[in-house]
Structures are given as C-alpha cells and as structure tokens.
Design an enzyme around this catalytic site. Structure first.
Site, PDB file in Angstrom:
ATOM      1  N   TRP A 102       4.352   5.524   5.589  1.00 33.68           N
ATOM      2  CA  TRP A 102       4.767   5.182   4.220  1.00 33.68           C
ATOM      3  C   TRP A 102       5.770   6.195   3.693  1.00 33.68           C
ATOM      4  CZ3 TRP A 102       4.586   0.461   3.072  1.00 33.68           C
ATOM      5  CH2 TRP A 102       3.539  -0.347   3.509  1.00 33.68           C
ATOM      6  N   ASP A 172       2.937   9.146  -4.062  1.00 31.26           N
ATOM      7  CA  ASP A 172       2.614   7.728  -3.827  1.00 31.26           C
ATOM      8  C   ASP A 172       1.109   7.650  -3.561  1.00 31.26           C
ATOM      9  OD1 ASP A 172       2.094   5.205  -2.868  1.00 31.26           O
ATOM     10  OD2 ASP A 172       3.403   5.354  -1.112  1.00 31.26           O
ATOM     11  N   LYS A 196      -5.274  -1.510  -3.235  1.00 29.40           N
ATOM     12  CA  LYS A 196      -6.219  -0.754  -2.413  1.00 29.40           C
ATOM     13  C   LYS A 196      -7.391  -0.261  -3.251  1.00 29.40           C
ATOM     14  CE  LYS A 196      -2.569  -0.616   0.554  1.00 29.40           C
ATOM     15  NZ  LYS A 196      -1.158  -0.240   0.586  1.00 29.40           N
TER      16      LYS A 196
HETATM   17  C1  LIG Z   1       0.137  -0.186   0.878  1.00 32.85           C
HETATM   18  C2  LIG Z   1       0.989   0.988   0.625  1.00 32.85           C
HETATM   19  C3  LIG Z   1       2.325   0.861   0.227  1.00 32.85           C
HETATM   20  C4  LIG Z   1       3.031  -0.472   0.071  1.00 32.85           C
HETATM   21  O1  LIG Z   1       2.555  -1.201  -0.983  1.00 32.85           O
HETATM   22  P1  LIG Z   1       3.258  -2.609  -1.373  1.00 32.85           P
HETATM   23  O2  LIG Z   1       2.516  -2.956  -2.619  1.00 32.85           O
HETATM   24  O3  LIG Z   1       2.991  -3.552  -0.246  1.00 32.85           O
HETATM   25  O4  LIG Z   1       4.687  -2.378  -1.590  1.00 32.85           O
HETATM   26  C5  LIG Z   1       3.043   2.012  -0.034  1.00 32.85           C
HETATM   27  N1  LIG Z   1       2.486   3.215   0.120  1.00 32.85           N
HETATM   28  C6  LIG Z   1       1.207   3.378   0.531  1.00 32.85           C
HETATM   29  C7  LIG Z   1       0.638   4.757   0.659  1.00 32.85           C
HETATM   30  C8  LIG Z   1       0.424   2.269   0.785  1.00 32.85           C
HETATM   31  O5  LIG Z   1      -0.845   2.422   1.185  1.00 32.85           O
END
Ligand SMILES: *Cc1c(COP(=O)(O)O)cnc(C)c1O
Length: 361
Positions: A102, A172, A196
């Site tokens: 990511w 993030d 999540k």
């Molecule tokens: C799932 C995830 C993303 C991407 O999320 P989207 O909503 O699909 O754009 C980005 N960063 C992390 C750490 C993630 O777990």
C-alpha cells in the site's frame, strides 16, 4: 442463520450487534418514517446522525479541537492522490516510508502531484519489517512524511508512531484505525478507508490538523479539496449517508465496549492466540514477519507444504471459517482479525489449524 467467522481483509466483518441494529432500523430510522438511505443529508435527522458519529469518533480517539474530522468518498486510493493535492505546492517534495504494497501504491498515485522521495523502502526485507527509526533519513524540508501504520497485505505494523521531527506526519490508517488508542496530536493528517475497521466501503475518514488545510494548490477542484469539504462539514455534495450512519453505529459499539483500551486488549489477545498457534506448529505453518513488526490486524501465514493450500481452504470454509486465502503478492493464507472479529472466532481458527496440522503433519 449460518453466519460464519469471516476473516476477509476488506470489505471485512462488521460487529453482529451493529448489523442487527441496522436491520431493526432499516425500514424506518427512529422518528424519520423512512430509511436512513432515503432521507436528505441536509435534513435534521441525518444531520443528527452525522454530528453524533463525529462526536463519538472524537471521544474515542480524543481528537484535539484543532483537528477537523471529514467523512469523504473515494476510497483510501483516491486519497493517495488527494493528500499531495492538498498538502503541498507543486515545487515541494514529500517523503514516503514504504513498508509494503500500500505504501508503494501511495507513492505512485502521489507522483502526478508531488515529487515523492522514498526515504525508506523495506523491500530488501521482502516487507517483513519496519525501520527501527526514520528521524535521520527524513528530509526536514519535506512538505510531509507519509507512512502506512499497518500494511494489510504483508501483515507488517508499526507498534509506535515514528518520530519525524517537525515535518507533518501523514498516516494511511485504513487497516488499523480504532484498533488501539492513538495520539492524534502527533499527526498532520490521518486517513482511513472504512471497509476494514469502520463500516461499509464507500467512505473514507480523514482527520486533519486545521492549519495544514490552507496548503491546497490553487487549481484543486472543490470536491477534492479538504479545506472546501471541511468548510461544508463534508457535505459539499451528497456524502455516502448509509456508510456514515453505519460508521456511527460502529463507533457507538466501541464506546459501549469500553473504548479503545478495551478493544486493544482484545486485539492483543487474538493476535497472540494466532501467532502462538503458528509458531508452535513445528514449522507446519509459518509467518515470516519480524516479531516486533507483526500486525495485530492481518496475519499472513504459509503452509510448509503449499500442496495442501487448496485442501486447507476447502476444509476451513466447510468449518465456517471464511476468506482465508492469502493475497497473491504473498501467497499462502491470511487471517484478518479486525475489531469485529470476536476472540471466539480466532479460537475456532486455531483449533481448526491444530487439527489440520495433526492430520497432515
Ligand atoms: C484497503 C487499503 C487501501 C485501499 O483502500 P480502497 O478503499 O480500496 O482504496 C489502502 N491502504 C490500506 C492500508 C488498505 O488496507
């Protein structure tokens, strides 16, 4: 009912209590005489839902008053680009700490808007560790430093907030937000896709220090501007109302449990159960992440005999343990054990894993 234990990495399991409440309120939300999905985001009923969700989140994370909380769209991926659009001028550079897939993606999506400088890349470890310290490698003139506190695919987590000096730190938090207490004042901006640990997909939570919101480049479209969204309380256009409402129910659920200290203890207990099962399997299962960087939320593991992968997945699903297939970048299995996964679910998984190893070891 045949709801199983769901180890999906995302969209992921939601607390059963929350889903029940949403079901009870599905046709009519309290006094609204209509569903949450059917009412104006500018009406008094939804405004109440929105304000309460923000307040509960602020209470849970003890968000300081000089931070704005935004409920936006676009997924975390869109915010990979929105962060540089909003937090630096075209001539500035920004630092990235890359500890997995990511973080890599955040760099490539940022590139059209800023010169991303990769200050640390843990690729040489195959993304099985986090750097011990970053203070000395961060450029003090960078517009910000971006990192990924929990790498969802590689199962690598920072267990302390890195010290980056006075440069604004951006995190993030998509796969670890609300899994433990957090000192928000250490950050310039936090963002997290909801699917999540917060609620359904389609919603991104942004927590931003208000003085940084003045830095958007001149030609940023309003809808992509954090400052413009903050000025209109995230209602510049129609927000994802149902996801916002459901996030509010999740925040309430966390508060009723006792808050982030309580959920953190539960998350530690779950992670310890699972890692112990892997480590004590005599090599039948293996997780290669450095002990001090193992994620509490996403636990990738491989079987020593990958020829058994298919059978493991087939039998685990039959035993009511869903979505254990690992990401293709890592292979093997991955168990995502976010806040909504009860301890019982991890206990059921480890019992299955021991029995499977006994039969096939
Ligand atoms: C799932 C995830 C993303 C991407 O999320 P989207 O909503 O699909 O754009 C980005 N960063 C992390 C750490 C993630 O777990």
């Amino acid at each position: 009912m045949s709801r199983a234990f769901n180890f999906s990495a995302g969209p992921a399991a939601l607390p059963e209590r929350v889903l029940q409440q949403a079901r009870e309120e599905c046709l009519e939300w309290q006094g609204a005489r209509a569903s949450v999905m059917e009412i104006s985001h500018r009406g008094k009923d939804f405004m109440r839902i929105a304000a309460q969700a923000e307040q509960d989140l602020r209470d849970l994370l003890k968000v300081p008053d000089n931070y704005r909380v935004l409920f936006l769209q676009g997924g975390a991926t869109q915010h990979f680009a929105q962060v540089p659009m909003n937090l630096c001028t075209p001539d500035q550079s920004a630092d990235y700490i890359v500890t997995g897939a990511w973080g890599q993606k955040a760099v490539s999506e940022a590139a059209p808007y800023v010169s991303p400088r990769v200050a640390v890349d843990m690729q040489a470890s195959n993304y099985t560790d986090v750097p011990a310290s970053v203070r000395d490698v961060v450029d003090p003139a960078a517009a910000y430093v971006h990192y990924t506190p929990n790498e969802t695919i590689h199962g690598v987590e920072f267990h302390a907030v890195p010290d980056v000096g006075d440069v604004p730190l951006i995190g993030d938090f998509s796969s670890t937000i609300l899994s433990r207490p957090l000192d928000v004042s250490r950050f310039g901006l936090i963002y997290a896709g909801a699917q999540k640990n917060i609620g359904p997909s389609g919603l991104v939570l942004v927590i931003a220090r208000d003085d940084l919101l003045q830095n958007a480049r001149a030609r940023t479209a309003k809808v992509l501007s954090y400052a413009a969204q903050a000025a209109s309380d995230s209602m510049l256009n129609t927000p994802p109302t149902f996801a916002w409402y459901l996030a509010g129910l999740v925040f309430k659920w966390l508060r009723d449990l006792g808050g982030l200290d309580v959920i953190e203890q539960r998350n530690i207990e779950k992670a310890e159960l699972l890692y112990a099962c892997i480590d004590e399997s005599g090599g039948f299962y293996r997780n290669s992440v450095a002990i001090g960087a193992r994620s509490r939320m996403n636990v990738p593991f491989t079987l020593n005999d990958s020829g058994l992968d298919g059978l493991f997945l087939q039998e685990s699903e039959a035993a009511g343990l869903l979505a254990l297939k690992g990401h293709k970048a890592v292979g093997g299995m991955r168990a995502s054990i976010y806040n909504a996964m009860p301890v019982d679910g991890v206990a059921a998984l480890t019992a299955f894993m021991r029995e499977f190893a006994r039969r096939h070891g």
